[in-house]
Scaffold this motif. Structure first.
Motif, PDB file in Angstrom:
ATOM      1  N   ILE A  65       0.842  -1.202   0.000  1.00 51.24           N
ATOM      2  CA  ILE A  65       0.000   0.000   0.000  1.00 51.24           C
ATOM      3  C   ILE A  65       0.881   1.257   0.000  1.00 51.24           C
ATOM      4  O   ILE A  65       0.630   2.209  -0.746  1.00 51.24           O
ATOM      5  CB  ILE A  65      -0.943  -0.008   1.236  1.00 51.24           C
ATOM      6  CG1 ILE A  65      -2.054  -1.031   1.036  1.00 51.24           C
ATOM      7  CG2 ILE A  65      -1.512   1.370   1.534  1.00 51.24           C
ATOM      8  CD1 ILE A  65      -3.127  -0.635   0.038  1.00 51.24           C
ATOM      9  N   CYS A  66       1.942   1.250   0.808  1.00 47.94           N
ATOM     10  CA  CYS A  66       2.837   2.414   0.863  1.00 47.94           C
ATOM     11  C   CYS A  66       3.511   2.633  -0.491  1.00 47.94           C
ATOM     12  O   CYS A  66       3.718   3.760  -0.928  1.00 47.94           O
ATOM     13  CB  CYS A  66       3.876   2.242   1.967  1.00 47.94           C
ATOM     14  SG  CYS A  66       4.786   0.691   1.849  1.00 47.94           S
ATOM     15  N   TRP A  67       3.827   1.531  -1.146  1.00 43.02           N
ATOM     16  CA  TRP A  67       4.519   1.590  -2.448  1.00 43.02           C
ATOM     17  C   TRP A  67       3.623   2.235  -3.507  1.00 43.02           C
ATOM     18  O   TRP A  67       4.071   3.061  -4.297  1.00 43.02           O
ATOM     19  CB  TRP A  67       4.913   0.155  -2.831  1.00 43.02           C
ATOM     20  CG  TRP A  67       5.468  -0.030  -4.202  1.00 43.02           C
ATOM     21  CD1 TRP A  67       6.732   0.273  -4.610  1.00 43.02           C
ATOM     22  CD2 TRP A  67       4.792  -0.576  -5.344  1.00 43.02           C
ATOM     23  NE1 TRP A  67       6.880  -0.041  -5.935  1.00 43.02           N
ATOM     24  CE2 TRP A  67       5.712  -0.567  -6.421  1.00 43.02           C
ATOM     25  CE3 TRP A  67       3.503  -1.085  -5.560  1.00 43.02           C
ATOM     26  CZ2 TRP A  67       5.388  -1.039  -7.686  1.00 43.02           C
ATOM     27  CZ3 TRP A  67       3.182  -1.553  -6.831  1.00 43.02           C
ATOM     28  CH2 TRP A  67       4.109  -1.533  -7.872  1.00 43.02           C
ATOM     29  N   CYS A  80       6.912  13.063   3.523  1.00 43.98           N
ATOM     30  CA  CYS A  80       5.537  13.586   3.557  1.00 43.98           C
ATOM     31  C   CYS A  80       4.668  12.840   4.571  1.00 43.98           C
ATOM     32  O   CYS A  80       3.743  13.409   5.135  1.00 43.98           O
ATOM     33  CB  CYS A  80       4.901  13.539   2.171  1.00 43.98           C
ATOM     34  SG  CYS A  80       4.539  11.880   1.536  1.00 43.98           S
ATOM     35  N   GLY A  81       4.956  11.544   4.733  1.00 41.38           N
ATOM     36  CA  GLY A  81       4.211  10.776   5.738  1.00 41.38           C
ATOM     37  C   GLY A  81       2.979  10.075   5.211  1.00 41.38           C
ATOM     38  O   GLY A  81       2.215   9.479   5.981  1.00 41.38           O
ATOM     39  N   ILE A  82       2.753  10.116   3.908  1.00 40.25           N
ATOM     40  CA  ILE A  82       1.588   9.422   3.340  1.00 40.25           C
ATOM     41  C   ILE A  82       1.679   7.924   3.647  1.00 40.25           C
ATOM     42  O   ILE A  82       0.695   7.288   4.023  1.00 40.25           O
ATOM     43  CB  ILE A  82       1.468   9.680   1.817  1.00 40.25           C
ATOM     44  CG1 ILE A  82       1.019  11.124   1.561  1.00 40.25           C
ATOM     45  CG2 ILE A  82       0.474   8.700   1.168  1.00 40.25           C
ATOM     46  CD1 ILE A  82       0.946  11.530   0.093  1.00 40.25           C
ATOM     47  N   ASN A 114       0.666   7.231   7.137  1.00 40.47           N
ATOM     48  CA  ASN A 114      -0.768   7.499   7.293  1.00 40.47           C
ATOM     49  C   ASN A 114      -1.631   6.403   6.672  1.00 40.47           C
ATOM     50  O   ASN A 114      -2.723   6.133   7.149  1.00 40.47           O
ATOM     51  CB  ASN A 114      -1.085   8.839   6.619  1.00 40.47           C
ATOM     52  CG  ASN A 114      -2.133   9.624   7.369  1.00 40.47           C
ATOM     53  OD1 ASN A 114      -2.369   9.375   8.556  1.00 40.47           O
ATOM     54  ND2 ASN A 114      -2.763  10.570   6.694  1.00 40.47           N
ATOM     55  N   GLU A 115      -1.153   5.819   5.595  1.00 41.20           N
ATOM     56  CA  GLU A 115      -1.953   4.850   4.856  1.00 41.20           C
ATOM     57  C   GLU A 115      -1.654   3.401   5.226  1.00 41.20           C
ATOM     58  O   GLU A 115      -2.421   2.507   4.871  1.00 41.20           O
ATOM     59  CB  GLU A 115      -1.751   5.044   3.344  1.00 41.20           C
ATOM     60  CG  GLU A 115      -2.257   6.382   2.812  1.00 41.20           C
ATOM     61  CD  GLU A 115      -3.750   6.586   3.032  1.00 41.20           C
ATOM     62  OE1 GLU A 115      -4.523   5.607   2.965  1.00 41.20           O
ATOM     63  OE2 GLU A 115      -4.146   7.743   3.316  1.00 41.20           O
ATOM     64  N   THR A 136       6.313   4.588  11.188  1.00 37.46           N
ATOM     65  CA  THR A 136       6.091   5.742  12.066  1.00 37.46           C
ATOM     66  C   THR A 136       7.025   6.869  11.634  1.00 37.46           C
ATOM     67  O   THR A 136       8.129   6.627  11.143  1.00 37.46           O
ATOM     68  CB  THR A 136       6.358   5.406  13.539  1.00 37.46           C
ATOM     69  OG1 THR A 136       7.555   4.630  13.613  1.00 37.46           O
ATOM     70  CG2 THR A 136       5.215   4.640  14.168  1.00 37.46           C
ATOM     71  N   MET A 137       6.547   8.095  11.801  1.00 37.75           N
ATOM     72  CA  MET A 137       7.344   9.247  11.406  1.00 37.75           C
ATOM     73  C   MET A 137       8.110   9.754  12.630  1.00 37.75           C
ATOM     74  O   MET A 137       7.522  10.038  13.674  1.00 37.75           O
ATOM     75  CB  MET A 137       6.439  10.355  10.863  1.00 37.75           C
ATOM     76  CG  MET A 137       5.625   9.959   9.638  1.00 37.75           C
ATOM     77  SD  MET A 137       6.589   9.372   8.235  1.00 37.75           S
ATOM     78  CE  MET A 137       7.322  10.902   7.656  1.00 37.75           C
TER      79      MET A 137
END
Lengths: 392, 95, 289
Positions: free
Chosen positions: B49-51, B76-78, B81-82, B89-90
């Motif tokens: 999903i992150c990819w 960006c942290g998407i 978040n997703e 974790t950011m």
């Protein structure tokens, strides 16, 4: 084999484009260019060409489609006039900057307002700095010949610049002439298929039209200045090669009677024909007059013009273009700039004439020659800009 | 590169074309980052999903999971978040 | 591109569904500017940018040239063409060129990445900016609450050309979007895809929220996901229990002023527009609301 057929200037252009075996035509109809696109449509409809003809919805899209097509390595042709050229203006610069060797016939017509469909050179002069090579033709024969030469000049790997072939609206575009045409085989031999230097090719993916900031823009534009320097020699070379096939050789300018002339008239396009007839008549009555026709307007053939005017006492430069606010018409400004560094130069008068298709008569030209002789006599220019043929 | 070292008009390809595909790989955007995505490899299920959502192609497929390319990640942290299993974790850069 | 921008997500997802050699045409805009800063390019496919308003016309010329070169035997393989344009380059300045290209039937895919304003020049309103959004040329003042006009129905306009495939998509629903791009490529003739593209700067949300907002746009029925194939509308993502439009507006700074007491009625107006638009599409698609 060469043959003579009756063609209007527009038809001659369409015929030349057909013989040049263009891959893509993208064009929008506008008077007085319409005969070009109509005749070309006939060729397409009758299967006489392999060309893809894109009937775009505007001249802006015409030039945009031409740029797209040209970047695939295809041979591309279009034609327009007046408002159509003005609408293309934005993309003209992009076509030359992206080094797309497109050939475009510009059937010269006045710009609105008032709206007018007849000849003057305001359209092309409004785009004279767009980075295109600009050729002007005097008659249908020259329009035909220059169109074939234009592709060879444009597509030369040393050049890669778009070319406009200008012809006077109605005066050339709609007048039937006997035109000497060469055979398709001769055209193909003279103009082999285009070999693109770079193109949109999935096997070699390049990026065309990137964003250039202050660190590179100037260098890219300077390349265009550089290549323009090579153009005059190329135009001459191609014109001479064409002469070998046809017996009609072409240079950058064409002169008449200059060997012993004291005054001369300089102009673009069809007016040169009238000027030559009038000059011939005056010369027969002993008046030392000549004519300089400028065929290559951009890049400006400075050297040839400097040479041509040597020994002239007075020169009248004819501009068929509105000049509101300018110190002189565009051709005259260019000539004056070209001659500025010369120690000996003729007295120069600028004549603005023929706007919106107003005829310039042999009588008008006789007056112009006689005025020039008077200027030479008195040794000064009384009025630097004169308007001929307008009711004040 | 200083202005003087940059190539001149004669050595640049004509027409402003760029002949080297994907050359922006030389232009690292990782230093834009204020927050750094950190991957908990034990939690990552490799769902990608992150990819699929990463704007900067900074998530690399490394079956059975993923890895983060910090040279290009702008933080960006998407991805965090997703991520459906909260495996990313950011963390503030330099913290 | 800005950190957290959805535009590159939209491009990456689209390019995952290409079927073979592909040329990309790009209108002037954020995507063009940010991916080709000389002497660098992000593109590994042949790519061309000519101007703002003419991506569809440039694509037309390329397609015609490929046809001509194929006829001559100079081109052996089929090359697909994808044009990307923002909402400014598509809804406004580029609509004439787009309409012409769709009418002429060139075989290409046009993807509009819609961030609902002229973001590249600094967030000015476009024909795509939704009602109530604050932009630099439709600011939320004391009297006027952001853009007074409503968003243009670009999908309806594209579909009215009678082309085979027109669709909307959201990068949050990536599998739907990727399948649509592939379908659009496979269609013989023009296809148009309208993709919502949350913009962190212009819409003013946190950098990690682009996908969340692209999802909320769908879940609130603000941006319905559907397609029109051979004239037939079909709703692709049904939202039986929509969230109130407030949920979509709230995280976005461009709508912040709508939550003040003086402009409170605006949210109701937007909700009414969302409901009516959804009902319209459901009716076209033969769905119950």
């Amino acid at each position: 084999m060469a043959k003579v057929i009756g063609l209007t200037g527009d038809h001659a252009i369409a015929y030349a484009a057909k013989q040049c075996d263009v891959d893509v035509v993208a064009a929008y109809p506008i008077t007085p260019q319409t005969i070009i696109v109509e005749r070309f449509s006939d060729y397409v409809a009758n299967g006489e060409v392999k060309t893809e003809y894109v009937c775009v919805e505007s001249e802006h899209s015409a030039m945009s489609a031409c740029v797209g097509a040209s970047t695939t390595g295809a041979r591309v042709f279009t034609a327009t006039s007046s408002q159509g050229l003005a609408l293309m203006h934005e993309i003209l610069y992009i076509a030359s900057s992206l080094r797309c060797p497109i050939v475009m016939a510009v059937v010269n017509r006045a710009l609105s307002a008032p709206i007018n469909i007849h000849c003057d050179h305001s359209d092309m002069m409004g785009s004279r700095d767009c980075g295109w090579i600009q050729l002007y033709s005097e008659n249908a024969q020259e329009a035909y010949d220059l169109t074939i030469q234009a592709f060879k000049i444009a597509e030369d790997p040393e050049i890669l610049l778009p070319v406009t072939v200008n012809l006077d609206g109605f005066i050339i575009s709609h007048c039937m002439e006997g035109v000497n045409v060469i055979s398709d085989e001769e055209v193909r031999k003279f103009l082999p298929p285009r070999k693109a230097v770079y193109k949109l090719d999935p096997a070699n993916p390049i990026t065309i039209g990137a964003l250039c900031f202050t660190d590179y823009y100037f260098e890219i534009k300077f390349q265009q200045e550089d290549v323009m320097k090579k153009v005059p020699a190329k135009v001459k070379e191609v014109g001479e090669e064409f002469g070998k096939i046809t017996g009609r050789s072409y240079g950058l300018i064409e002169t008449f009677g200059l060997e012993d002339a004291e005054v001369a008239v300089m102009c673009l396009g069809s007016t040169a024909g009238t000027a030559r007839v009038v000059a011939d008549k005056l010369r027969k009555s002993g008046k030392p007059v000549g004519v300089i026709k400028v065929r290559l307007y951009r890049p400006f053939p400075t050297q040839e013009i400097v040479e041509a005017v040597k020994g002239l006492k007075a020169l009248t430069v004819l501009d068929r273009v509105a000049t509101s606010g300018a110190p002189s018409g565009p051709l005259c400004s260019d000539v004056k700039t070209a001659l500025y560094a010369e120690t000996e130069k003729p007295l120069i008068t600028n004549v603005i004439y023929g706007l919106g298709g107003r005829d310039i008569s042999p009588e008008n030209l006789e007056d112009i020659f006689n005025d020039a002789l008077r200027t030479a006599d008195v040794g000064r220019v009384d009025r630097p800009i004169k308007y001929v043929g307008v009711r004040e | 590169m200083s202005e003087a070292e940059k190539p001149g008009s004669k050595s640049l390809p004509i027409g402003g074309i760029l002949v080297k595909p994907g050359s922006s790989i030389e232009y690292k955007t990782g230093d834009w980052r204020a927050f750094r995505p950190t991957l908990d490899e034990k939690k990552c299920t490799g769902c990608l999903i992150c990819w699929i959502y990463c704007p900067d192609s900074a998530i690399i497929r490394k079956p059975p999971i993923v890895a983060i390319n910090y040279e290009f990640c702008k933080g960006c942290g998407i991805c965090a978040n997703e991520c459906p299993v909260k495996a990313i974790t950011m963390v503030e850069e330099g913290a | 591109m800005c950190s957290g921008c959805a535009a590159p997500i939209i491009v990456r997802q689209a390019l995952k569904s290409i079927r073979g050699p592909t040329v990309v045409v790009n209108a002037t805009g954020c995507l063009e500017v940010a991916t080709t800063i000389y002497p660098y390019t992000s593109w590994r496919v042949p790519w061309i940018h000519v101007a703002f308003e003419n991506a569809a016309a440039v694509a037309s010329g390329i397609e015609a040239a490929f046809k001509a070169l194929t006829k001559r035997g100079c081109l052996k393989e089929k090359i697909d063409i994808i044009a990307f344009g923002g909402d400014g380059g598509t809804f406004d300045i580029g609509i004439q060129a787009l309409s012409g290209a769709l009418e002429r039937g060139h075989d290409f895919v046009y993807i509009c990445y819609d961030n609902e304003a002229y973001m590249n020049t600094g967030i000015q309103r476009s024909g795509s900016t939704p009602h109530g959004a604050a932009t630099t040329t439709s600011p939320a003042g004391t009297v006027i609450p952001g853009k007074p006009e409503w968003k243009k129905d670009i999908v309806g306009i594209a579909a009215a050309h009678g082309i085979e495939f027109v669709a909307t998509a959201s990068p949050a629903y990536w599998s739907d979007y990727i399948a649509k791009v592939r379908r659009a490529i496979e269609v013989d003739g023009p296809a148009f895809i309208h993709v919502i593209q949350p913009c962190i700067l212009g819409w003013r949300f946190n950098s990690n929220e682009a996908i969340k907002i692209a999802r909320l746009a769908v879940q609130t029925r603000f941006f319905p996901i559907y397609h029109v194939e051979k004239g037939q509308y079909k709703l692709d993502i049904k939202i039986p229990k929509p969230l109130p439009v407030e949920e979509y507006l709230k995280p976005q700074g461009r709508f912040r002023h709508l939550f003040t007491p003086e402009f409170k009625g605006e949210i109701e107006k937007i909700q009414a527009w969302v409901d009516a638009n959804w009902a319209r599409i459901c009716q076209l698609a033969g769905e119950k609301i």
